[in-house]
Design a protein around this motif. Sequence first.
Motif, PDB file in Angstrom:
ATOM      1  N   PRO A 139      66.118  18.692 -67.248  1.00  0.00           N
ATOM      2  CA  PRO A 139      65.022  17.869 -67.783  1.00  0.00           C
ATOM      3  C   PRO A 139      65.253  16.406 -67.409  1.00  0.00           C
ATOM      4  N   LEU A 140      64.329  15.830 -66.688  1.00  0.00           N
ATOM      5  CA  LEU A 140      64.557  14.501 -66.115  1.00  0.00           C
ATOM      6  C   LEU A 140      64.426  13.376 -67.131  1.00  0.00           C
ATOM      7  N   ASP A 154      56.888  18.215 -69.671  1.00  0.00           N
ATOM      8  CA  ASP A 154      58.171  17.557 -69.425  1.00  0.00           C
ATOM      9  C   ASP A 154      58.625  17.839 -67.997  1.00  0.00           C
ATOM     10  N   ALA A 155      59.051  16.792 -67.308  1.00  0.00           N
ATOM     11  CA  ALA A 155      59.485  16.942 -65.919  1.00  0.00           C
ATOM     12  C   ALA A 155      60.813  17.689 -65.858  1.00  0.00           C
ATOM     13  N   LYS A 206      67.747  10.888 -67.083  1.00  0.00           N
ATOM     14  CA  LYS A 206      67.936   9.570 -66.478  1.00  0.00           C
ATOM     15  C   LYS A 206      66.633   8.896 -66.046  1.00  0.00           C
ATOM     16  N   VAL A 207      65.520   9.617 -66.073  1.00  0.00           N
ATOM     17  CA  VAL A 207      64.248   9.040 -65.619  1.00  0.00           C
ATOM     18  C   VAL A 207      63.313   8.921 -66.825  1.00  0.00           C
ATOM     19  N   ARG A 227      69.998   1.505 -58.545  1.00  0.00           N
ATOM     20  CA  ARG A 227      70.031   0.729 -59.787  1.00  0.00           C
ATOM     21  C   ARG A 227      70.268   1.594 -61.008  1.00  0.00           C
ATOM     22  N   GLY A 228      69.981   2.901 -60.862  1.00  0.00           N
ATOM     23  CA  GLY A 228      70.087   3.783 -62.012  1.00  0.00           C
ATOM     24  C   GLY A 228      68.869   3.714 -62.896  1.00  0.00           C
ATOM     25  N   SER A 229      67.932   2.832 -62.568  1.00  0.00           N
ATOM     26  CA  SER A 229      66.672   2.702 -63.300  1.00  0.00           C
ATOM     27  C   SER A 229      65.707   1.981 -62.391  1.00  0.00           C
ATOM     28  N   ALA A 230      64.466   2.389 -62.426  1.00  0.00           N
ATOM     29  CA  ALA A 230      63.505   1.795 -61.507  1.00  0.00           C
ATOM     30  C   ALA A 230      63.199   0.359 -61.859  1.00  0.00           C
ATOM     31  N   GLY A 231      63.076   0.081 -63.158  1.00  0.00           N
ATOM     32  CA  GLY A 231      62.749  -1.271 -63.579  1.00  0.00           C
ATOM     33  C   GLY A 231      61.482  -1.746 -62.909  1.00  0.00           C
TER      34      GLY A 231
END
Length: 519
Positions: free
Chosen positions: A128-129, A237-238, A263-264, A293-297
């Motif tokens: 689950p993303l 849910d992805a 994480k997304v 980055r671990g996050s798109a921001g």
Amino acid sequence: MTLHPGCPRRTEPWLALLLCRALACLSLLGMACTAHADTMRVGSKRFTESYILGEVLTQTAAAHASAQHTPGLGNTAIVFEALKAGSIDLYPDYTGTVSSEILKLPAGASLAQINQALAPLGLAAGIPLGFENTYALAVEEHKARQLGLAALGDLAAQPQLRLGLSHEFLGRVDGWPGLAKRYGLRQRPLGLDHGVAYEALASGQVDAIDIYSTDAKIRKYGLRVLTDDQHYFPRYDAVVLYRLDLPQRFPAAWQALTGLAGKVSAADMIAMNAAAELDGQSFATVARAFLARGSAGAPDASAGARAGLAGTLFGRDTVRLTWRHLALVLGAVGAATLLGVPLGIVAARRQRLGQVLMAAVSVLQTVPSLALLAMLIPLLGRIGVWPAMVALFLYALLPIVRNTLTGLQQVPSGMREAARALGFTPRQVLRYVELPLSMPVLLAGIKTAAIISVGTATIAAFVGAGGYGERIATGLALNDHVLLMAGAIPAAVLALLVQAGFELGEWYLGRHARGGAAA
């Protein structure tokens, strides 16, 4: 046996035979493009978010194993069939889609129930993303205020509204049919590609569209998302759908993929969609920035936008796309020539059987290309070059069979009688008289098939076969006119080059025939 001086020489039929053999070799060459090493094959559907998630999965796995992304594999049915057939190993999807559209489970099915239903197919859903991307309907804010629209139930009192809905949503079990029944909606929606729906809404061509809740364009166009007040839609849910043998085949890569769980976020996904759709960044660039980055921001301003038309036309993928497009066309037309010419000869010899043959190859032309591809995937048990080449082969048969038949029918009966009077056998009459005299018409049929195939081959991208259609499919998903033109222009140029090549060949054959007659 000695030929009469007035009879055509052997050159033309031998050239035709040589052409058939050359095209057959190219057919085998095109089919050989499907060969690959033990590679983790990631698929994705034909919309922005799926492209991006496919890249995220591919780049994550690529650090630990050979991984390849096959993007834009059409709708849910096509990509799921590809997974079942083993043509891909995994792809991103959503729990509501899997449970309702694929497995036909009751509403609200849990992930455990989904996996229980997938297990007999050798498949599973997991990782689950961390975000949900649900369906919804949206209208422009000013129209929502004007008509008092806040929830889906409010649409029932506005039957005059023009709805533009994606084709998949129109046919899904959890899409429009059930939604209209639940809310008593009487509108007659128009089918639209999701890539152009927002622009159609902004230009006033429709009043409401279906959207994904993580679409970046919702904020750009200032839309009001209508609440699902009767809770019709399930959770979306992805997750990752994968083959059960994947963790054993690629243990290190699988371990890395499981690290993506949770994480997304929805904000991350919206930002990534915006970077691709609004800022023009490539899917690979967006995914790479997220993983770094671990996050798109916020969208990465330092990442370059897509190149202009000239830069895209002559991009790094141009040679690869051209080679694959040519292999598909020449392979399919070569195979169609090898079968179509004998079928045309049979049709000319046996009138009743010929009528049946012509009817059969004519019917093949009426089958929509995407429908034919969707049928071929389960029949062939794979995606990629094979179903695309078979589809092109079937479409190429009609002009070749028809022109072979027409060319043979136009041979003067006196020429046949003269050949028989000289002691020619039926096979010799065909080889030395009928085929040479019908060669211009026959080659015109092959030319027509080749030119048509150049254009039709763009659909191959929807089953992962590549070619210029890759740019067109991506351009449709992003409503990117530059990408659309970068796929359409080289296809048109290639069609013109193919036509010029055949006309040059016809000129050479005509010149050689005149020289032979003079001799």
